[in-house]
Design an enzyme around this catalytic site. Sequence first.
Site, short mmCIF file in Angstrom:
data_model
loop_
_atom_site.label_atom_id
_atom_site.label_comp_id
_atom_site.label_asym_id
_atom_site.label_seq_id
_atom_site.Cartn_x
_atom_site.Cartn_y
_atom_site.Cartn_z
N CYS A 185 0.97 -1.19 -0.07
CA CYS A 185 -0.12 -0.05 -0.16
C CYS A 185 0.75 1.06 -0.03
CB CYS A 185 -0.81 -0.09 1.12
SG CYS A 185 -1.39 1.36 1.76
N CYS B 253 0.37 3.88 2.77
CA CYS B 253 1.03 3.43 4.08
C CYS B 253 2.42 3.57 4.06
CB CYS B 253 0.75 1.80 4.29
SG CYS B 253 -0.97 1.31 4.04
#
Length: 140
Positions: A68, A71
Amino acid sequence: MAHPLSICSSCNSLNKYERTKVKTAVCGKCGNPLNLKAAVTQVSTEGFRRILGKTSDLVVVDFWASWCGPCQVYGPEFEKASLINEGTFLKVNTESEHLLSQELGIRGIPCTVFFKNGKEVQRQSGAMSADQLSTILRSL
Ligand SMILES: [Zn+2]
């Protein structure tokens, strides 16, 4: 103020440490360094449950995954915030701990969930700056 909690990655013991001494924090049981990134501990589902069951203080959890992009951006901000705010800061990998993520209804990541007395009090989806996260923390 209460000390944050961490779990030793060598012997799995629960530890308290001083936020101002994260670089030299060692496990009280086995003496190995606590595996902290700033004041953040990566935990398994079991570690997450143990810490939530152990403290009534604020626990802040970043649910993330390695694939991600947002993230990766959020990670260092979360770490920065962990050094200047009260509470225990944890990261849970939603890939390896997918059952926990499902149980908590984590959909989009990153997702930051705030717990007090072992219960969720708030959650925030998406990446934030350390300042934005600190603002939420001060409001809790
Ligand atoms: Zn240890």
